[in-house]
Design an enzyme around this catalytic site. Structure first.
Site, PDB file in Angstrom:
ATOM      1  N   SER A  37      -2.796  -7.717   2.999  1.00 22.61           N
ATOM      2  CA  SER A  37      -2.977  -7.655   4.267  1.00 22.61           C
ATOM      3  C   SER A  37      -3.043  -9.015   4.957  1.00 22.61           C
ATOM      4  O   SER A  37      -2.773  -9.235   6.173  1.00 22.61           O
ATOM      5  CB  SER A  37      -4.244  -6.842   4.572  1.00 22.61           C
ATOM      6  OG  SER A  37      -3.775  -5.257   4.162  1.00 22.61           O
ATOM      7  N   LYS A  81     -15.589  -7.291   3.875  1.00 26.80           N
ATOM      8  CA  LYS A  81     -14.903  -8.217   4.701  1.00 26.80           C
ATOM      9  C   LYS A  81     -15.014  -7.590   6.216  1.00 26.80           C
ATOM     10  O   LYS A  81     -15.634  -6.757   6.627  1.00 26.80           O
ATOM     11  CB  LYS A  81     -13.473  -7.652   4.348  1.00 26.80           C
ATOM     12  CG  LYS A  81     -13.021  -7.875   2.902  1.00 26.80           C
ATOM     13  CD  LYS A  81     -11.740  -7.284   2.500  1.00 26.80           C
ATOM     14  CE  LYS A  81     -11.483  -7.412   1.069  1.00 26.80           C
ATOM     15  NZ  LYS A  81     -10.247  -6.629   0.855  1.00 26.80           N
ATOM     16  N   HIS A  99       1.018  -1.151   0.021  1.00 23.70           N
ATOM     17  CA  HIS A  99       0.167   0.097  -0.019  1.00 23.70           C
ATOM     18  C   HIS A  99       0.785   1.094  -0.022  1.00 23.70           C
ATOM     19  O   HIS A  99       0.620   2.069  -0.608  1.00 23.70           O
ATOM     20  CB  HIS A  99      -1.051   0.213   1.242  1.00 23.70           C
ATOM     21  CG  HIS A  99      -2.005  -0.957   1.327  1.00 23.70           C
ATOM     22  ND1 HIS A  99      -2.048  -1.763   2.447  1.00 23.70           N
ATOM     23  CD2 HIS A  99      -2.885  -1.458   0.466  1.00 23.70           C
ATOM     24  CE1 HIS A  99      -2.900  -2.703   2.410  1.00 23.70           C
ATOM     25  NE2 HIS A  99      -3.562  -2.453   1.135  1.00 23.70           N
ATOM     26  N   ARG A 114      -2.504  -6.167  -8.419  1.00 26.56           N
ATOM     27  CA  ARG A 114      -1.315  -7.119  -8.171  1.00 26.56           C
ATOM     28  C   ARG A 114      -1.402  -8.088  -9.250  1.00 26.56           C
ATOM     29  O   ARG A 114      -0.956  -8.088 -10.522  1.00 26.56           O
ATOM     30  CB  ARG A 114      -1.276  -7.800  -6.711  1.00 26.56           C
ATOM     31  CG  ARG A 114      -0.911  -6.930  -5.563  1.00 26.56           C
ATOM     32  CD  ARG A 114      -1.324  -7.414  -4.455  1.00 26.56           C
ATOM     33  NE  ARG A 114      -2.660  -7.359  -4.269  1.00 26.56           N
ATOM     34  CZ  ARG A 114      -3.539  -7.228  -3.352  1.00 26.56           C
ATOM     35  NH1 ARG A 114      -3.077  -8.032  -2.239  1.00 26.56           N
ATOM     36  NH2 ARG A 114      -4.888  -7.052  -3.494  1.00 26.56           N
TER      37      ARG A 114
HETATM   38  P1  ADP Z   1      -9.808  -3.401  -0.390  1.00 30.08           P
HETATM   39  O1  ADP Z   1     -10.443  -4.311   0.675  1.00 30.08           O
HETATM   40  O2  ADP Z   1     -10.639  -2.128  -0.952  1.00 30.08           O
HETATM   41  O3  ADP Z   1      -9.390  -4.201  -1.534  1.00 30.08           O
HETATM   42  P2  ADP Z   1      -7.335  -3.341   0.447  1.00 30.08           P
HETATM   43  O4  ADP Z   1      -6.778  -2.640   1.804  1.00 30.08           O
HETATM   44  O5  ADP Z   1      -7.053  -4.892   0.634  1.00 30.08           O
HETATM   45  O6  ADP Z   1      -8.575  -2.843   0.401  1.00 30.08           O
HETATM   46  O7  ADP Z   1      -6.424  -2.736  -0.788  1.00 30.08           O
HETATM   47  C1  ADP Z   1      -6.724  -1.508  -1.302  1.00 30.08           C
HETATM   48  C2  ADP Z   1      -6.169  -1.473  -2.782  1.00 30.08           C
HETATM   49  O8  ADP Z   1      -4.684  -1.588  -2.539  1.00 30.08           O
HETATM   50  C3  ADP Z   1      -6.700  -2.332  -3.630  1.00 30.08           C
HETATM   51  O9  ADP Z   1      -6.913  -1.569  -4.592  1.00 30.08           O
HETATM   52  C4  ADP Z   1      -5.548  -3.425  -3.773  1.00 30.08           C
HETATM   53  O10 ADP Z   1      -5.759  -4.046  -4.926  1.00 30.08           O
HETATM   54  C5  ADP Z   1      -4.323  -2.668  -3.553  1.00 30.08           C
HETATM   55  N1  ADP Z   1      -3.357  -3.200  -3.103  1.00 30.08           N
HETATM   56  C6  ADP Z   1      -3.399  -4.120  -1.935  1.00 30.08           C
HETATM   57  N2  ADP Z   1      -1.992  -4.735  -1.593  1.00 30.08           N
HETATM   58  C7  ADP Z   1      -1.105  -4.206  -2.885  1.00 30.08           C
HETATM   59  C8  ADP Z   1       0.118  -4.549  -3.312  1.00 30.08           C
HETATM   60  N3  ADP Z   1       0.986  -5.670  -2.644  1.00 30.08           N
HETATM   61  N4  ADP Z   1       0.493  -4.023  -4.344  1.00 30.08           N
HETATM   62  C9  ADP Z   1      -0.110  -3.067  -4.880  1.00 30.08           C
HETATM   63  N5  ADP Z   1      -1.347  -2.884  -4.653  1.00 30.08           N
HETATM   64  C10 ADP Z   1      -2.106  -3.347  -3.838  1.00 30.08           C
END
Ligand code: ADP
Length: 162
Positions: free
Chosen positions: A128, A41, A17, A90
């Site tokens: 996460s 979630k 992030h 990703r």
């Molecule tokens: P959500 O529940 O909205 O998917 P996340 O916190 O899991 O929330 O992710 C927020 C955003 O960050 C999403 O667009 C996700 O694809 C992106 N993201 C999460 N991990 C990575 C990573 N390692 N590299 C690039 N983007 C990421």
């Protein structure tokens, strides 16, 4: 003033992030990192904890703001006078869901653009949920989350396991 919003669960924020945040912040005048309350979630960290972890991880970055919101992302952007939703990609597996959301948001609000940023190679497999799994099982999360949040993440996950 170009205001962009990076919405997400951030449960907890990872270095994947942070990489997206730093790159997106260069493309605008202000980037709001916004924790979405009420996603489908079931989060491990409370909304206050997730905001707190983001604040610690992003301290000292001048054009970044941390916030949280409920309701539709496009409505939140309008309230903030923001024009762009930032999302990270990703693997191909992210694509379908992100595509669906981007199309929906475009229909709801044609003036708002979703801009996708590809992950950096180092963070391709970082999520996460990987961090939560490792932290709960005595795995090493060095380099996966910002240093200043590491201990708090480990503490929380281990306490939940007891
Ligand atoms: P959500 O529940 O909205 O998917 P996340 O916190 O899991 O929330 O992710 C927020 C955003 O960050 C999403 O667009 C996700 O694809 C992106 N993201 C999460 N991990 C990575 C990573 N390692 N590299 C690039 N983007 C990421």
């Amino acid at each position: 003033m170009r205001i962009y919003v990076y919405p997400g669960s951030f449960d907890p924020v990872t270095n994947g992030h942070i990489d997206i945040i730093d790159r997106a912040a260069k493309q605008c005048d202000k980037l709001i990192v916004a924790v979405l309350v009420n996603s489908k979630k079931k989060p491990v960290f409370t909304i206050e904890e997730r905001v707190e972890l983001l604040k610690c991880a992003l301290a000292g970055r001048p054009n970044i703001e941390i916030d949280s919101f409920t309701g539709l992302t496009v409505d939140y952007l309008k309230r903030k006078n923001a024009s762009v939703i930032i999302r990270g990609l990703r693997a191909v597996s992210d694509f379908e869901n992100e595509f669906q959301m981007a199309i929906l948001n475009k229909q709801l609000s044609p003036d708002i653009e979703t801009i996708f940023m590809m992950t950096s190679l180092n963070y391709l497999y970082l999520s996460s949920s990987v961090v939560r799994e490792l932290a709960a099982n005595n795995g090493n999360i060095d380099g996966l989350v910002p240093d200043c949040i590491k201990d708090r993440v480990i503490e929380k996950l281990r306490s939940l396991k007891k």
